[in-house]
Design a protein around this motif. Sequence first.
Motif, PDB file in Angstrom:
ATOM      1  N   GLY A 304      11.785  32.714  87.678  1.00 30.63           N
ATOM      2  CA  GLY A 304      12.614  33.063  86.532  1.00 30.63           C
ATOM      3  C   GLY A 304      12.658  34.555  86.303  1.00 30.63           C
ATOM      4  N   MET A 305      13.748  35.003  85.697  1.00 31.39           N
ATOM      5  CA  MET A 305      13.834  36.389  85.235  1.00 31.39           C
ATOM      6  C   MET A 305      14.824  36.470  84.091  1.00 31.39           C
ATOM      7  N   ASP A 306      14.629  37.455  83.243  1.00 35.26           N
ATOM      8  CA  ASP A 306      15.563  37.647  82.139  1.00 35.26           C
ATOM      9  C   ASP A 306      15.882  39.124  81.981  1.00 35.26           C
ATOM     10  N   PHE A 307      17.065  39.386  81.406  1.00 32.22           N
ATOM     11  CA  PHE A 307      17.563  40.730  81.170  1.00 32.22           C
ATOM     12  C   PHE A 307      18.004  40.809  79.713  1.00 32.22           C
ATOM     13  N   ARG A 308      17.548  41.821  79.031  1.00 37.31           N
ATOM     14  CA  ARG A 308      17.799  41.950  77.597  1.00 37.31           C
ATOM     15  C   ARG A 308      19.263  42.186  77.285  1.00 37.31           C
ATOM     16  N   GLY A 309      19.938  43.014  78.065  1.00 36.59           N
ATOM     17  CA  GLY A 309      21.336  43.327  77.813  1.00 36.59           C
ATOM     18  C   GLY A 309      21.518  44.345  76.703  1.00 36.59           C
ATOM     19  N   GLU A 310      22.791  44.554  76.302  1.00 32.28           N
ATOM     20  CA  GLU A 310      23.134  45.481  75.235  1.00 32.28           C
ATOM     21  C   GLU A 310      23.985  44.771  74.196  1.00 32.28           C
ATOM     22  N   PRO A 311      23.629  44.837  72.919  1.00 34.44           N
ATOM     23  CA  PRO A 311      24.414  44.166  71.873  1.00 34.44           C
ATOM     24  C   PRO A 311      25.869  44.620  71.875  1.00 34.44           C
ATOM     25  N   SER A 312      26.775  43.657  71.657  1.00 28.63           N
ATOM     26  CA  SER A 312      28.219  43.908  71.543  1.00 28.63           C
ATOM     27  C   SER A 312      28.848  44.416  72.829  1.00 28.63           C
ATOM     28  N   ASN A 313      28.175  44.242  73.963  1.00 24.64           N
ATOM     29  CA  ASN A 313      28.733  44.653  75.249  1.00 24.64           C
ATOM     30  C   ASN A 313      28.802  43.433  76.158  1.00 24.64           C
ATOM     31  N   PRO A 314      29.997  42.821  76.322  1.00 21.55           N
ATOM     32  CA  PRO A 314      30.094  41.608  77.141  1.00 21.55           C
ATOM     33  C   PRO A 314      29.770  41.829  78.611  1.00 21.55           C
ATOM     34  N   LEU A 315      29.781  43.078  79.064  1.00 26.86           N
ATOM     35  CA  LEU A 315      29.413  43.381  80.451  1.00 26.86           C
ATOM     36  C   LEU A 315      27.910  43.617  80.610  1.00 26.86           C
ATOM     37  N   LYS A 316      27.172  43.576  79.498  1.00 26.98           N
ATOM     38  CA  LYS A 316      25.712  43.689  79.524  1.00 26.98           C
ATOM     39  C   LYS A 316      25.132  42.573  78.652  1.00 26.98           C
ATOM     40  N   PRO A 317      25.324  41.316  79.049  1.00 25.23           N
ATOM     41  CA  PRO A 317      24.828  40.213  78.231  1.00 25.23           C
ATOM     42  C   PRO A 317      23.336  39.992  78.436  1.00 25.23           C
ATOM     43  N   TYR A 318      22.750  39.182  77.582  1.00 26.25           N
ATOM     44  CA  TYR A 318      21.422  38.663  77.864  1.00 26.25           C
ATOM     45  C   TYR A 318      21.585  37.679  79.017  1.00 26.25           C
ATOM     46  N   ALA A 319      20.747  37.771  80.020  1.00 24.40           N
ATOM     47  CA  ALA A 319      20.848  36.901  81.196  1.00 24.40           C
ATOM     48  C   ALA A 319      19.532  36.191  81.419  1.00 24.40           C
ATOM     49  N   ASP A 320      19.603  34.891  81.630  1.00 19.29           N
ATOM     50  CA  ASP A 320      18.431  34.062  81.904  1.00 19.29           C
ATOM     51  C   ASP A 320      18.701  33.341  83.221  1.00 19.29           C
ATOM     52  N   ILE A 321      17.891  33.643  84.247  1.00 18.23           N
ATOM     53  CA  ILE A 321      18.137  33.121  85.596  1.00 18.23           C
ATOM     54  C   ILE A 321      16.897  32.370  86.061  1.00 18.23           C
ATOM     55  N   ARG A 322      17.070  31.146  86.551  1.00 16.04           N
ATOM     56  CA  ARG A 322      15.943  30.295  86.940  1.00 16.04           C
ATOM     57  C   ARG A 322      16.213  29.634  88.293  1.00 16.04           C
TER      58      ARG A 322
END
Length: 456
Positions: A304-322
């Motif tokens: 698993g890995m996750d990415f925090r992203g940037e608020p209000s930026n659809p090109l930098k979403p929170y990502a959860d990959i398993r």
Amino acid sequence: MRIPTVRRICFTFLAAVSMLFTACDHTPKQWKKPNMTALTPRLQPAFEKMKTVCFGRFMIDVPASAIVAWGRSIVTLGVDVYPNGANEVRILADNFIDKLKSDKAINHDNVPLLLSVEEVARPEGKIVIGYEDFEAINGLKINGYFKLNNDGIFVDARPLLEDRDRTISLIKSIAGRLRQRADNEIPNEPGNCIEYAFLPDEAGPQKEDPGELISIGFRLKEFPDTHLSIQLRPSNPHYSESDSLEWQLGRLEKDLKAEDPNNIRLKTIYFRRGSREIHDLGKGFEALSRSPEQPEVHSVHDFGMDFRGEPSNPLKPYADIRMQTGVADNVIGATKASLTDEEAVAVWDKITSTIRVRPTSAVPVKSVDAGPRLPLGELAATGRNCPQTGWWEPDEPRTTEGDRRRHFNSGERMPHVVSLGEPSIWQKLKGERPSYRTATVWKLVAYGEPPTNKKG
């Protein structure tokens, strides 16, 4: 027939996470650096042919034989596409209307929950508005049911009373912009790929966070117990470290050690545990492990890995990959893992390293192109603006060769054609044939763009 979604698998990781704590590190050095693990000879045939899959605003490369399993897509509102299901969606609308008519609102003098049904011309369909529940204080149910060629479209929302008009307008906008998409189509315009369809962005700057949530999974045909899933959602502006995978693993490790230092779940082997960077997603956290064998639960890989992203930026979403191995009937550990440790790490690196933002054209798409495709056979007379980008043929059979099949973009004025007349005796002797300019009716015969002329 729809492929079952992998959402259950997507959210089982936290339960499996309780097995992610390490003993001695015997991990080969080449596994510790992402993208450095080579495919074994047994894996190479499965990865000889690849396909690119568009999901949301991103794309990924997976084996051509991989099965794609979509979860629910929310693109501001929930949207479901029923392939060849126009009639099915019509029945859903009728059933919803009947239900709202039969249910009564307690706080509104026992009136039905149904408020109104609005017919929509393009795309053909209706919007059904009703109260959310029996209390009917301030919540609404607003569902849109539409026909897109042979497909059925369902859009659902649960707004407050004061958001009624805005929500109805948004449902109409989504239905009007949505268009059918082939599995292998990778659009080059800003917007979201969802199952069976593409939703272009509205023209102009985004006024607010679109609230997009995309869930998708992949199952390897050659190794069917191996499931990989991705969920994208808006980055939380109130994000705290306790929301991260890294913090949750550390906290769970402390709790397990305090409860029982000999807990079998503390014997999990880690291959990697630390930072990971993937293209446009930025820096995230990654944990690759294999759980110990337990009674009635097989040893499996749980990555698993996750990415925090940037608020209000659809090109930098929170990502959860398993990714899990040993999956059967959506249960992790129900069967023996078909991949070795080396193979599991190689598959993970090979696929996840290809996740990237889908490139889009800098030229905004004309609004006339943003709606659903018109059906083949659509007619447009000379002088009318072209209603659909594609290939058109005239109804006049005696046209010159250049006019027999032509490509037009939406908004172009449909032209006259040059038709060939019957030659006179003298013209026949001279080898001439008269031509004249005439109006006609054009018929849409194919979609697509004109071929580009390449000079070699």
